[in-house]
Enzyme design. Sequence first.
Site, PDB file in Angstrom:
ATOM      1  N   PRO A 211     -18.079 -27.923 -22.684  1.00 35.70           N
ATOM      2  CA  PRO A 211     -17.956 -26.463 -22.651  1.00 35.70           C
ATOM      3  C   PRO A 211     -16.553 -25.994 -23.062  1.00 35.70           C
ATOM      4  CG  PRO A 211     -19.047 -27.248 -20.664  1.00 35.70           C
ATOM      5  CD  PRO A 211     -18.554 -28.460 -21.392  1.00 35.70           C
ATOM      6  N   LYS A 244      -8.606 -36.592 -24.372  1.00 33.50           N
ATOM      7  CA  LYS A 244      -9.762 -36.220 -25.183  1.00 33.50           C
ATOM      8  C   LYS A 244      -9.770 -34.708 -25.437  1.00 33.50           C
ATOM      9  CE  LYS A 244     -14.776 -36.344 -24.700  1.00 33.50           C
ATOM     10  NZ  LYS A 244     -15.829 -36.851 -23.816  1.00 33.50           N
ATOM     11  N   CYS A 402      -5.628   5.596   5.167  1.00 36.30           N
ATOM     12  CA  CYS A 402      -6.264   6.658   4.390  1.00 36.30           C
ATOM     13  C   CYS A 402      -7.479   7.202   5.140  1.00 36.30           C
ATOM     14  CB  CYS A 402      -6.583   6.156   2.992  1.00 36.30           C
ATOM     15  SG  CYS A 402      -6.579   7.500   1.799  1.00 36.30           S
ATOM     16  N   HIS A 541      -1.455   4.126   1.048  1.00 37.65           N
ATOM     17  CA  HIS A 541      -1.931   2.738   1.003  1.00 37.65           C
ATOM     18  C   HIS A 541      -0.754   1.764   0.997  1.00 37.65           C
ATOM     19  CE1 HIS A 541      -6.200   3.572   0.411  1.00 37.65           C
ATOM     20  NE2 HIS A 541      -5.773   4.660  -0.205  1.00 37.65           N
ATOM     21  N   GLU A 543      -0.681  -1.237   1.781  1.00 35.36           N
ATOM     22  CA  GLU A 543      -1.067  -2.584   1.348  1.00 35.36           C
ATOM     23  C   GLU A 543      -0.721  -2.849  -0.110  1.00 35.36           C
ATOM     24  OE1 GLU A 543      -3.102  -0.079   1.981  1.00 35.36           O
ATOM     25  OE2 GLU A 543      -4.873  -0.052   0.696  1.00 35.36           O
TER      26      GLU A 543
HETATM   27  N1  GLN Z   1     -12.264   9.738   1.076  1.00 33.40           N
HETATM   28  C1  GLN Z   1     -10.993  10.097   1.611  1.00 33.40           C
HETATM   29  C2  GLN Z   1     -10.257  11.081   0.731  1.00 33.40           C
HETATM   30  O1  GLN Z   1     -10.582  11.245  -0.413  1.00 33.40           O
HETATM   31  C3  GLN Z   1     -10.136   8.870   1.826  1.00 33.40           C
HETATM   32  C4  GLN Z   1      -9.782   8.194   0.556  1.00 33.40           C
HETATM   33  C5  GLN Z   1      -9.285   6.797   0.779  1.00 33.40           C
HETATM   34  O2  GLN Z   1      -9.469   6.225   1.857  1.00 33.40           O
HETATM   35  N2  GLN Z   1      -8.667   6.191  -0.225  1.00 33.40           N
HETATM   36  O3  GLN Z   1      -9.308  11.690   1.186  1.00 33.40           O
END
Ligand code: GLN
Length: 569
Positions: A211, A244, A402, A541, A543
């Site tokens: 492959p 190979k 969020c 966010h 993260e």
């Molecule tokens: N749905 C929610 C908003 O639009 C939260 C969005 C999210 O968690 N990224 O505010």
Amino acid sequence: MMVGAASGMADPHMFSHGGPAIMARYIFITGGVVSSLGKGLASAALGALLQARGFTVRLRKLDPYLNVDPGTMSPFEHGEVFVTDDGAETDLDLGHYERFTGVAARKTDSVSSGRIYSNVLDKERRGDYLGKTIQVIPHVTNEIKDFLAIGEDEVDFMLCEIGGTVGDIEGLPFFEAIRQFSHERPRGQCIFMHLTLLPYLAASGELKTKPTQHSVKELQSIGIAPDVLVCRSEQPIPEKERQKIALFCNVRPEAVIPAYDLASIYEAPLAYHAAGLDQAVLDAFDINPAPRPNLTRWEDVNDRLKNPEGTVRIAIVGKYVQLEDAYKSIKEALVHGGIANRVKVQVEWIDAGVFDSEDPGPHLERFHAILVPGGFGERGTEGKIRAATYARTKKIPYFGICLGMQMAVIEAARSLAGIGDAGSEEFDHEAGKKRFTPVVYHLKEWVQGNHKIERKLGDDKGGTMRLGAYSATLKEGSRVAAIYGSTRIEERHRHRYEVDMRFREALEGKGLSFSGMSPDGKLPEIVEHEGHPWFIGVQFHPELKSKPFDPHPLFADFVRAAVEVSRLV
Ligand code: GLN
């Protein structure tokens, strides 16, 4: 540090800090045989290794799908949408790139066929092509090449990953564009790295190279000859097979790099280094002598991962739990929190929908902390609210991100502030009728830098949220100010709805403090329950900015709080 190119001062392609002319060397990363081979991870690890040798890098992703960006795709389809500081909604591979290199991705680091075609069609409508017939070659390929060249004078290496596998119809314009690009550049400025799979046939006890040979043939038939082959395999690749592959695929034996499964993705830089990947790449560019790598950052990360001093169990109560990639960055940020505290973080995914009908107690009592991530739509939200009640009343650490913050506020409004029908306008909009007191409302205008941004309910769905980096001001003496060690932060956002400040007084009176606000004081960014060991909700966010070698302070402290709970039980 800086290293001049081997050929000396006359070389027009000096590395960044070495001379006046800077022009990135390009590494194009493609895949064959099957998808999901870990191209993104290999690219990210190679980026980290080049950095370890003192070079500057930028990583890019070119995706063949027709969506203009992944912002409108369901997380079930495509996994997480990664948001950049400059507000682009991009492929989750950009998250890998950032986590491994620490280089903040930009809007111009991610492109799809949809975006390319949309640009071309816009130009056509504007008349930019002066009456020409618009064709894939050269108009689409030119648009792709222009994209590749953006910022090429800023870094030593540009790593460009092509999504999908060689031979996919929709990927062809990208393959053609990188072929042309490398051809038009001076010799030695571009190389190709190709990832393949060596399947193992248990019945005959053999690793099969066919492959891979076919995949390379496919590449060669479109004019691309790989310089480096990365071969994923579950079994050790015998030297004979490596020879190979080299012979049949026209690659040097040292440039056939084995890639075995790893216990942690953060082993990838060290594993790829041991397998000779960075050396093979530098050899392909004829960079000789190659600067020696400093891998201490990755050695430390791996030492912490391999020698944990305890374990904590954290529940993620979410909606998209069937596909872990939907919360990729959160999962990784929790691993980073574990690295910061030298503990192993065991994450379990719990479908919030279960708590719509069942008591969360029996499901959640095993956990040392609870995280409610972001999400869209009403399904599962009553369950998330019940999880928040559980965490608040049982004094279990709660981290709401969020939508998870919005749920925590609704929970407090209902349980503490006496607003029994508190809810979010998002769910009323979805259901087409008014059922809730909108403690969370649809955000119609806000400020970004010096501009006012306005939105209406009927706006397009793509790219219209409050997106990208915004600063926030933290209350002196608050828990979050202590965690960040600062009262001014900048974090990435992706949301349409917002907690309504008109409820601030009622909520603060019950101990839910608004400890982070937008600098103009209008938009709540962080809430925390006073008197709770760790209950924090953030509208952004965090993260997305966490790295294994630089864990995000909120995740590091959340895991620390979970460790404390684990010591009590
Ligand atoms: N749905 C929610 C908003 O639009 C939260 C969005 C999210 O968690 N990224 O505010």
